[in-house]
Each structure stands twice: as structure tokens, then as C-alpha cells.
Design a protein around this motif. Structure first.
Motif, PDB file in Angstrom:
ATOM      1  N   UNK A 102     -11.892  -6.169  -3.127  1.00  0.00           N
ATOM      2  CA  UNK A 102     -10.889  -6.978  -3.458  1.00  0.00           C
ATOM      3  C   UNK A 102     -10.362  -7.087  -4.836  1.00  0.00           C
ATOM      4  N   UNK A 103     -11.333  -6.653  -5.737  1.00  0.00           N
ATOM      5  CA  UNK A 103     -10.865  -6.554  -7.094  1.00  0.00           C
ATOM      6  C   UNK A 103      -9.985  -5.569  -7.251  1.00  0.00           C
ATOM      7  N   UNK A 104     -10.287  -4.432  -6.544  1.00  0.00           N
ATOM      8  CA  UNK A 104      -9.447  -3.120  -6.662  1.00  0.00           C
ATOM      9  C   UNK A 104      -8.008  -3.667  -6.263  1.00  0.00           C
ATOM     10  N   UNK A 105      -7.965  -4.190  -5.033  1.00  0.00           N
ATOM     11  CA  UNK A 105      -6.444  -4.601  -4.711  1.00  0.00           C
ATOM     12  C   UNK A 105      -5.707  -5.531  -5.613  1.00  0.00           C
ATOM     13  N   UNK A 106      -6.578  -6.375  -6.103  1.00  0.00           N
ATOM     14  CA  UNK A 106      -6.039  -7.206  -7.267  1.00  0.00           C
ATOM     15  C   UNK A 106      -5.376  -6.548  -8.342  1.00  0.00           C
ATOM     16  N   UNK A 107      -6.278  -5.555  -8.996  1.00  0.00           N
ATOM     17  CA  UNK A 107      -5.939  -4.617 -10.230  1.00  0.00           C
ATOM     18  C   UNK A 107      -4.695  -3.857  -9.990  1.00  0.00           C
ATOM     19  N   UNK A 166      -5.082   2.160  -5.454  1.00  0.00           N
ATOM     20  CA  UNK A 166      -6.049   1.133  -5.605  1.00  0.00           C
ATOM     21  C   UNK A 166      -5.982   0.097  -4.548  1.00  0.00           C
ATOM     22  N   UNK A 167      -4.643  -0.180  -4.168  1.00  0.00           N
ATOM     23  CA  UNK A 167      -4.388  -1.058  -3.318  1.00  0.00           C
ATOM     24  C   UNK A 167      -4.574  -0.462  -1.759  1.00  0.00           C
ATOM     25  N   UNK A 168      -4.188   0.804  -1.602  1.00  0.00           N
ATOM     26  CA  UNK A 168      -4.682   1.602  -0.299  1.00  0.00           C
ATOM     27  C   UNK A 168      -5.997   1.595  -0.132  1.00  0.00           C
ATOM     28  N   UNK A 176      -7.631  -4.903   5.624  1.00  0.00           N
ATOM     29  CA  UNK A 176      -7.067  -6.182   5.349  1.00  0.00           C
ATOM     30  C   UNK A 176      -5.783  -5.869   4.263  1.00  0.00           C
ATOM     31  N   UNK A 177      -4.817  -6.584   4.618  1.00  0.00           N
ATOM     32  CA  UNK A 177      -3.418  -6.506   3.539  1.00  0.00           C
ATOM     33  C   UNK A 177      -2.765  -5.245   3.785  1.00  0.00           C
ATOM     34  N   UNK A 178      -2.900  -4.407   4.971  1.00  0.00           N
ATOM     35  CA  UNK A 178      -2.075  -3.332   5.144  1.00  0.00           C
ATOM     36  C   UNK A 178      -0.724  -3.543   5.061  1.00  0.00           C
ATOM     37  N   UNK A 179      -0.112  -4.539   5.482  1.00  0.00           N
ATOM     38  CA  UNK A 179       1.548  -5.041   5.396  1.00  0.00           C
ATOM     39  C   UNK A 179       2.025  -4.888   3.988  1.00  0.00           C
ATOM     40  N   UNK A 180       1.345  -5.760   3.119  1.00  0.00           N
ATOM     41  CA  UNK A 180       1.473  -5.873   1.659  1.00  0.00           C
ATOM     42  C   UNK A 180       1.371  -4.312   0.917  1.00  0.00           C
ATOM     43  N   UNK A 181       0.314  -3.620   1.393  1.00  0.00           N
ATOM     44  CA  UNK A 181       0.145  -2.731   0.769  1.00  0.00           C
ATOM     45  C   UNK A 181       1.207  -1.511   0.995  1.00  0.00           C
ATOM     46  N   UNK A 182       1.375  -1.509   2.436  1.00  0.00           N
ATOM     47  CA  UNK A 182       2.662  -0.595   2.921  1.00  0.00           C
ATOM     48  C   UNK A 182       4.016  -0.982   2.173  1.00  0.00           C
ATOM     49  N   UNK A 183       3.991  -2.240   2.168  1.00  0.00           N
ATOM     50  CA  UNK A 183       5.613  -2.675   1.668  1.00  0.00           C
ATOM     51  C   UNK A 183       5.688  -2.065   0.094  1.00  0.00           C
TER      52      UNK A 183
END
Length: 425
Positions: A102-107, A166-168, A176-183
């Protein structure tokens, strides 16, 4: 034919490092190096000779190809020699990066916000930068930043490569958060397409594909090989297609499209080997060796030009101009990495710097094998692997150094700041 055969043999040797029981070898630095070198120094030149397209900017370089191949042989052999050095391998490291997914996605998300914000400030909040199909500027001129640090704002785009990786990685592992990451990935790809510089697209797409191949358990080895081959062909044609229709900073220009099968060997990329051979041909007969000057220039390159006149690209332009007969028709030219090494110290320069490059590949391979279970370490590793393309295809050290600082170094910073002692149960 003799030199070409030797070069082909040397470049095929690293393929033996592929291990069907270790999918990490899909992203082995030496294999990746060999594939890129094979395209630039074997496949491209051979096809050019077959179709009799050995000219660049109106000058015929056929007689100089042998110099390019000699340099490639020495460089590839020295890389293998450097990689063969034994390095002490510590299997159980004492410290690891314990950042949560989760920290990786936020960073990664904040990396993207910073990168996009800084670039928008530079462009005057021009939203057309996200639409490569729209060629007009919507910049608000009085809001655009043109101060001493403007190049830093432009290079902030490099943050988006690491940020999206990082988000991917987080989204893939957490499901989780595939949609936001793809956008986020799509927005950044549109920005990269509009700017016209393909290396950012190459870094991002290549790293994403490699991450998926390595981490996806459902992709077995008998499926991964054909998928990997298809990916190589797809990325190659995608880069050439973009190169055919791009206009730097203004998006696509489909009027310039001339996309036929032989285009893959007759584009700006095909001239890179030609220019490299030309560099070896004119130095030191017409121009002197540059010694350590390119290294000094690389170290000074990130410093803003407003502080002092760096004369950016001075020796590069002078040598490229010499390659093309001092006719001031060198614009857009580039040479391979061993061309830069030759410019500094001749054949010895090719040997010593390629040797060091091979040694760095070995260090990188040992590092990831110590930390392959750490998602952030894998992202950093794959970004380094994709960066090999820039190291080989664009020999200008100053450009390589500045891009590396903005693309890879920020992730290293996050990594080392979060290293913690590893305690046994």
C-alpha cells in the motif's frame, strides 16, 4: 562476414543464461544487452546492405561498416569479460526494504502528482499535452515557468515512469486499485506520446511486461517464451511507428506515416550504427580524442545553465558534424555507447568502459537475486534493465546521466531510506 560471424556468436552466448526454472532470467541484464546490441549492430546493418540502403543524410557509409563491427566485437567481448568477474554473493542480507505494498502505491501516486504538476507549471498548464491527436497549444503563457530551473520541470516527466511502476506493482500484488492505476498509466502514456520522446514509453511498457512475466504464476515457461517473443516484436514496431508519426511536443503527424515492413531497418534508429562507424572513422585522423571531457560534461550536465555556460553538446555536435563531412547536416544524429567510449580513449576506451559495464550488470544481477522477494527492489531492477536500451542506443553520457538521475535514482532514494534490519524468528 568474418567480423559479423564473430559478433553474432558473442551476442548469442548470453542466451545460455536463460533458465526455464527461474523466470527472473527473462529480465537478465546480459540477455537484454545482447538483444539490443544484436538489433543495432547485426540485424539493422545486414538488412541495410541487402537492400542497398547504406546511406545517411546523402553520404554512403558502406565502407565504414567494418569499423562499426570491430568496435561492437570489442565492446561485446569486454562486457562478457566484465560480467565473468567473481563477486562475493551473500544470500541472506542483513537489511531489507520492508515497505508495504500500500505504501508503494501511495509513493507512486505522489511521484505522478509531482511529475505532472511540475511539467504543467513549465507548460503553462497546457492540457493539450495529454492529447497527442491535438496539435494546437492551450498554454496560458503568463503561467508558464521559464526560469533557471525550467529543465528540472521538464525532466520531472521521468518521475512518472517510476511512479506508475510502483502503482502497478502494488495493484498487481494486492489485486486492488487496478482502475486508478490503469487511468494513471494511460494519462502518462498520452503525455509521453505528445512529447515525442519514445524512451519513456519504452521504459514504462518494457518494465510492466517484464514485471507481469516474472510475477504471474499462471504464465508458465512454455507460454512465456512465445509471449516474450511477441512482446519484443510488438515493442519494436510500436517504437518505430511512434517515430514515424511523432512531432516533438505537438503530438502526432499522420501525414509523415510511411510504415512498411522495411521501415524497421530504415529509420532514424538505423542511422545509429552508421554514425558510430563514422565516429570511429574520423577519430583521431580528423578530430582528436576527447579523453575525460565527456565524463566531466556528464557530471556538469544536471547543473542549471543559468549558473554558468556549460556549452552543452559541444563535443557531440562537433564530432557528428565531422561524421557528415562538416556540412552542418548532423542534426538528429546519435551513436551507440561504444562510440562514446571510443571518442574518449579509442579502442582502449571501448575495452575498459565496456568491461566496467559488464561488471555493473553482474552487480545488478547479484543484487536482485538477494532481494527478489522485495517488490520495490524488483521495480528498481526492471527499470535498470529497461534503461540498458538508453545506455546502448544513445551513447552521449551527459544525456544518460541526467535521465538516470530523474528516472531511477529517486526510487533508489526511497529504497535505501526504508532499509531496516532483518530479524530472524
Amino acid at each position: 562476414i568474418f567480423h559479423l560471424s564473430i559478433l553474432t556468436l558473442i551476442l548469442l552466448l548470453p542466451l545460455n543464461l536463460f533458465n526455464k526454472n527461474n523466470k527472473l532470467t527473462f529480465g537478465h541484464p546480459l540477455i537484454f544487452y545482447s538483444l539490443i546490441m544484436f538489433y543495432y549492430t547485426v540485424l539493422n546493418p545486414c538488412f541495410q546492405i541487402v537492400i542497398n540502403e547504406t546511406t545517411s543524410k546523402g553520404l554512403d557509409f558502406r565502407d565504414q561498416y567494418i569499423l562499426g563491427w570491430k568496435g561492437a566485437i570489442l565492446s561485446a567481448f569486454s562486457v562478457l569479460l566484465g560480467y565473468s568477474l567473481k563477486i562475493k554473493f551473500i544470500k541472506n542480507v542483513s537489511r531489507k526494504c520492508l515497505l508495504s505494498l500500500q505504501s508503494l502505491w501511495t509513493i507512486g501516486f505522489f511521484f505522478n502528482i509531482i511529475g505532472i504538476t511540475l511539467f504543467l507549471i513549465f507548460s503553462g498548464f497546457d492540457l493539450s499535452v495529454f492529447n497527442p491527436f491535438y496539435t494546437k497549444s492551450l498554454s496560458i503563457e503568463f503561467l508558464s515557468y521559464r526560469g533557471a530551473l525550467k529543465n528540472y520541470f521538464v525532466y520531472a516527466q521521468e518521475f512518472l515512469v517510476g511512479g506508475n511502476l510502483l502503482m502497478f506493482a502494488s495493484a498487481y500484488e494486492n489485486k486492488r486499485k487496478f482502475t486508478l492505476t490503469a487511468i494513471s498509466i494511460i494519462i502518462c502514456l498520452l503525455l509521453f506520446l505528445n512529447s515525442g520522446f519514445r524512451f519513456r514509453i519504452f521504459f514504462l511498457i518494457t518494465s510492466l511486461i517484464l514485471y507481469f512475466f516474472i510475477r504471474e504464476e499462471k504464465v508458465k515457461i512454455n507460454l512465456a517464451i512465445p509471449l516474450g517473443s511477441f512482446s519484443i516484436i510488438f515493442i519494436t514496431y510500436l517504437m518505430i511507428f511512434i517515430g514515424e508519426i511523432r512531432d516533438y511536443g505537438t503530438g502526432f503527424n499522420f501525414d509523415s506515416l510511411n510504415f512498411v515492413p522495411k521501415t524497421i531497418f530504415k529509420t532514424g534508429e538505423s542511422d545509429v550504427f552508421i554514425t558510430t562507424a563514422g565516429v570511429i572513422n574520423i577519430i583521431p585522423e580528423k578530430l582528436p580524442f576527447e579523453s575525460f571531457y565527456p565524463i566531466i560534461k556528464a557530471l556538469l550536465h544536471p547543473i542549471p545553465s543559468s549558473l554558468f555556460n556549460k556549452f552543452s553538446g559541444d563535443y557531440l555536435f562537433r564530432i557528428l558534424d565531422g561524421v557528415y563531412g562538416f556540412k552542418n547536416i548532423f542534426y538528429g544524429g546519435a551513436y551507440l555507447n561504444y562510440g562514446e567510449y571510443y571518442i574518449m580513449f579509442g579502442w582502449f576506451g571501448i575495452s575498459i568502459f565496456s568491461f566496467l559495464l559488464g561488471y555493473l550488470y553482474k552487480r545488478l544481477w547479484c543484487w536482485i537475486n538477494q532481494r527478489k522477494e522485495e517488490p520495490l527492489a524488483l521495480v528498481i531492477y526492471l527499470l535498470n534493465i529497461s534503461f540498458i536500451f538508453m545506455i546502448i542506443s544513445r551513447g552521449y553520457l551527459a544525456q544518460q546521466f541526467q535521465l538516470y538521475i530523474f528516472t531511477v535514482v529517486p526510487l533508489y532514494g526511497i529504497y535505501f531510506l526504508n532499509l531496516k534490519p532483518k530479524f530472524n524468528n
